[in-house]
Design a protein around this motif. Structure first.
Motif, PDB file in Angstrom:
ATOM      1  N   UNK A 114      36.521 -38.277 -69.050  1.00  0.00           N
ATOM      2  CA  UNK A 114      36.727 -38.476 -67.679  1.00  0.00           C
ATOM      3  C   UNK A 114      35.812 -38.286 -66.998  1.00  0.00           C
ATOM      4  N   UNK A 115      34.870 -39.051 -66.310  1.00  0.00           N
ATOM      5  CA  UNK A 115      33.781 -38.651 -65.671  1.00  0.00           C
ATOM      6  C   UNK A 115      33.974 -38.711 -64.119  1.00  0.00           C
ATOM      7  N   UNK A 116      33.623 -37.793 -63.643  1.00  0.00           N
ATOM      8  CA  UNK A 116      34.088 -37.400 -62.047  1.00  0.00           C
ATOM      9  C   UNK A 116      32.974 -38.247 -60.966  1.00  0.00           C
ATOM     10  N   UNK A 117      33.610 -38.444 -60.022  1.00  0.00           N
ATOM     11  CA  UNK A 117      32.513 -39.243 -58.969  1.00  0.00           C
ATOM     12  C   UNK A 117      32.714 -40.668 -58.395  1.00  0.00           C
ATOM     13  N   UNK A 119      32.368 -43.827 -57.744  1.00  0.00           N
ATOM     14  CA  UNK A 119      31.284 -44.873 -58.033  1.00  0.00           C
ATOM     15  C   UNK A 119      29.925 -44.094 -57.835  1.00  0.00           C
ATOM     16  N   UNK A 120      29.893 -42.875 -57.966  1.00  0.00           N
ATOM     17  CA  UNK A 120      28.670 -42.276 -57.930  1.00  0.00           C
ATOM     18  C   UNK A 120      28.596 -40.810 -58.764  1.00  0.00           C
ATOM     19  N   UNK A 121      27.427 -39.970 -58.824  1.00  0.00           N
ATOM     20  CA  UNK A 121      27.357 -38.948 -59.551  1.00  0.00           C
ATOM     21  C   UNK A 121      27.718 -39.064 -61.028  1.00  0.00           C
ATOM     22  N   UNK A 122      28.366 -38.240 -61.344  1.00  0.00           N
ATOM     23  CA  UNK A 122      28.519 -38.144 -62.991  1.00  0.00           C
ATOM     24  C   UNK A 122      29.206 -39.389 -63.396  1.00  0.00           C
ATOM     25  N   UNK A 123      29.805 -39.876 -62.769  1.00  0.00           N
ATOM     26  CA  UNK A 123      30.748 -41.382 -63.118  1.00  0.00           C
ATOM     27  C   UNK A 123      29.699 -42.599 -63.189  1.00  0.00           C
ATOM     28  N   UNK A 147      37.006 -30.079 -67.233  1.00  0.00           N
ATOM     29  CA  UNK A 147      37.105 -30.212 -65.722  1.00  0.00           C
ATOM     30  C   UNK A 147      37.965 -31.354 -65.241  1.00  0.00           C
ATOM     31  N   UNK A 148      37.448 -32.511 -64.845  1.00  0.00           N
ATOM     32  CA  UNK A 148      38.170 -33.817 -64.327  1.00  0.00           C
ATOM     33  C   UNK A 148      39.266 -33.997 -65.230  1.00  0.00           C
ATOM     34  N   UNK A 149      39.044 -34.026 -66.656  1.00  0.00           N
ATOM     35  CA  UNK A 149      40.049 -34.154 -67.588  1.00  0.00           C
ATOM     36  C   UNK A 149      41.440 -33.723 -67.302  1.00  0.00           C
ATOM     37  N   UNK A 150      41.271 -32.327 -66.809  1.00  0.00           N
ATOM     38  CA  UNK A 150      42.450 -31.814 -66.389  1.00  0.00           C
ATOM     39  C   UNK A 150      43.737 -32.646 -65.799  1.00  0.00           C
ATOM     40  N   UNK A 151      43.167 -33.523 -64.887  1.00  0.00           N
ATOM     41  CA  UNK A 151      44.180 -34.643 -64.055  1.00  0.00           C
ATOM     42  C   UNK A 151      44.650 -35.737 -65.002  1.00  0.00           C
ATOM     43  N   UNK A 152      44.333 -35.688 -66.410  1.00  0.00           N
ATOM     44  CA  UNK A 152      44.830 -36.687 -66.897  1.00  0.00           C
ATOM     45  C   UNK A 152      45.724 -36.290 -68.108  1.00  0.00           C
ATOM     46  N   UNK A 153      46.930 -36.391 -68.023  1.00  0.00           N
ATOM     47  CA  UNK A 153      48.066 -35.522 -68.825  1.00  0.00           C
ATOM     48  C   UNK A 153      47.870 -36.221 -70.355  1.00  0.00           C
ATOM     49  N   UNK A 154      47.683 -37.563 -70.479  1.00  0.00           N
ATOM     50  CA  UNK A 154      47.594 -38.343 -71.595  1.00  0.00           C
ATOM     51  C   UNK A 154      46.534 -37.793 -72.431  1.00  0.00           C
ATOM     52  N   UNK A 155      45.632 -37.139 -71.930  1.00  0.00           N
ATOM     53  CA  UNK A 155      44.476 -36.498 -72.780  1.00  0.00           C
ATOM     54  C   UNK A 155      45.093 -35.326 -73.720  1.00  0.00           C
ATOM     55  N   UNK A 156      45.731 -34.602 -72.812  1.00  0.00           N
ATOM     56  CA  UNK A 156      46.418 -33.351 -73.343  1.00  0.00           C
ATOM     57  C   UNK A 156      47.358 -33.624 -74.500  1.00  0.00           C
ATOM     58  N   UNK A 171      34.808 -25.954 -66.477  1.00  0.00           N
ATOM     59  CA  UNK A 171      34.899 -26.777 -65.324  1.00  0.00           C
ATOM     60  C   UNK A 171      33.755 -26.187 -64.105  1.00  0.00           C
ATOM     61  N   UNK A 172      33.434 -27.163 -63.322  1.00  0.00           N
ATOM     62  CA  UNK A 172      32.733 -26.975 -62.042  1.00  0.00           C
ATOM     63  C   UNK A 172      33.613 -27.297 -60.896  1.00  0.00           C
TER      64      UNK A 172
END
Ligand SMILES: O=C(O)CCC(=O)C(=O)O
Length: 266
Positions: A114-117, A119-123, A147-156, A171-172
Motif C-alpha cells: 500500500x503506497x502512501x500519498x 495521487x502524489x508522493x510515494x503513490x 507503515x501505511x500497510x498498518x491501515x489495511x487489516x486484510x494484509x495482516x 514506518x516513517x
C-alpha cells in the motif's frame, strides 16, 4: 526473545552516507542484548523526501544492503533493516524492506503493497509490491508490513494465514497522526492475537515532523514498551510462545466466517 527497535532521527543535517555508517554502528551495539533488531522505513532518505527517491534509489544489493548485511553478521542478530528506495533495473522504484539472518544473508525482501500519498508522493513515484512476505525465525514466524500497510487489516490477516505470530512494521509515520499509529498497532495485535513491533523515525525531514513513539504490543493488546519522540533504542523482552497460548485460550480466530455475501450496494 529480545528485540531492539532503533528509532532513527532522519533529518537533512546528516548525509545519507554518514547516517548509514552511524546506523550500522548502532546495529552492532545491539550485539548480545537483542536477538532481533528493527530499523524504520526509508531511513536513508526519509519517507517524505519524495524528491530524493529517484536520485537516492539503490539496487537491491546496493550500499545499504552491503552495510546492513555486514552489521547483522558482525552483531550476530536477525536484522529487519527497514526499507530502502529500491531501483528495479527493469521496472519502477519500490519501497523495499530487507531482512538479514545473523550470518548476514538476505532472507527476505518485501516490496510495500500500500503506497502512501493518494495521487502524489510515494503513490505515484513507486510501484506497488504484490506479495505477502513471512520469515521464519527460530522462535517465531514474522510477517512483514510497512507503515501505511498498518491501515489495511486484510494484509495482516493474510500474514496470519501464512503463519505469522509477530508482525514487524517499519514506518516513517508523521506526528500529525500519532494517535492513529498507536491505535492501529494495538488493533492489529488484538485482532490477530500477534505481537506488533512497529519502528518509526524521529526528527523532521522534508518539513514533516515524525511521530517517533515506536511501539511493541503483545497479542492481548497490551503495550509492552513505547518510545518517546526523539532518537531512541527501544529494547523489549517478549515471550514468542504467547500468540499460540492466546489463540488457544481465546480462540476467536477459529470463529472467522469467510465468504459472507454482501447485500446489494444502495
Ligand atoms: O497512514 C498514515 O497516516 C501514514 C503513512 C505513511 O506515512 C507512509 O506510509 O509513509
Amino acid at each position: 526473545m529480545r528485540a531492539s527497535l532503533l528509532q532513527i532521527d532522519v533529518n537533512e543535517g546528516e548525509s545519507i552516507e554518514s547516517r548509514r555508517v552511524r546506523v550500522a554502528s548502532l546495529v552492532r551495539e545491539q550485539s548480545g542484548s537483542a536477538d532481533l533488531v528493527v530499523l524504520p522505513e526509508l531511513w536513508t532518505t526519509g519517507a517524505f523526501a519524495y524528491e530524493e527517491f529517484a536520485s537516492e534509489a539503490e539496487p537491491l544489493e546496493g550500499p545499504t544492503y552491503e552495510a546492513m548485511a555486514k552489521a547483522a553478521s558482525d552483531a550476530g542478530v536477525w536484522l529487519h533493516a527497514g526499507s530502502i528506495p529500491e531501483r528495479d533495473p527493469e521496472g519502477p522504484l519500490y519501497n523495499t524492506s530487507l531482512v538479514f539472518s545473523p550470518a548476514g544473508d538476505l532472507v527476505a525482501a518485501y516490496r510495500k503493497i500500500h503506497r502512501f500519498g493518494f495521487d502524489k508522493g510515494e503513490a505515484v513515484l513507486m510501484g506497488a509490491g504484490e506479495e505477502l512476505v513471512t520469515v521464519r525465525l527460530p522462535e517465531t514466524t514474522v510477517g512483514v508490513a510497512t507503515c501505511y500497510d498498518l491501515r489495511f487489516p486484510e494484509l495482516f490477516r493474510g500474514l496470519v494465514d501464512a503463519g505469522a505470530e509477530t508482525f514487524v512494521v517499519p514506518a516513517g509515520w508523521p506526528e500529525r497522526r500519532r494517535a492513529h499509529w498507536t491505535l492501529l498497532a494495538q488493533a492489529r495485535a488484538v485482532e490477530n492475537q500477534a505481537f506488533v513491533l512497529a519502528c518509526g523515525t524521529a526528527g523532521t525531514h522534508a518539513g514533516v515532523p515524525q511521530a517517533g513513539h515506536s511501539i511493541v504490543v503483545d497479542p492481548w493488546g497490551e503495550v509492552l514498551a513505547q518510545a518517546g519522540a526523539g532518537e531512541q533504542v527501544l529494547t523489549v523482552e517478549f515471550d514468542p510462545g504467547k500468540p499460540a497460548v492466546t489463540r488457544d485460550q481465546f480462540p476467536a480466530l477459529k470463529d472467522r466466517v469467510l465468504g459472507v455475501a454482501a447485500p446489494p450496494r444502495r
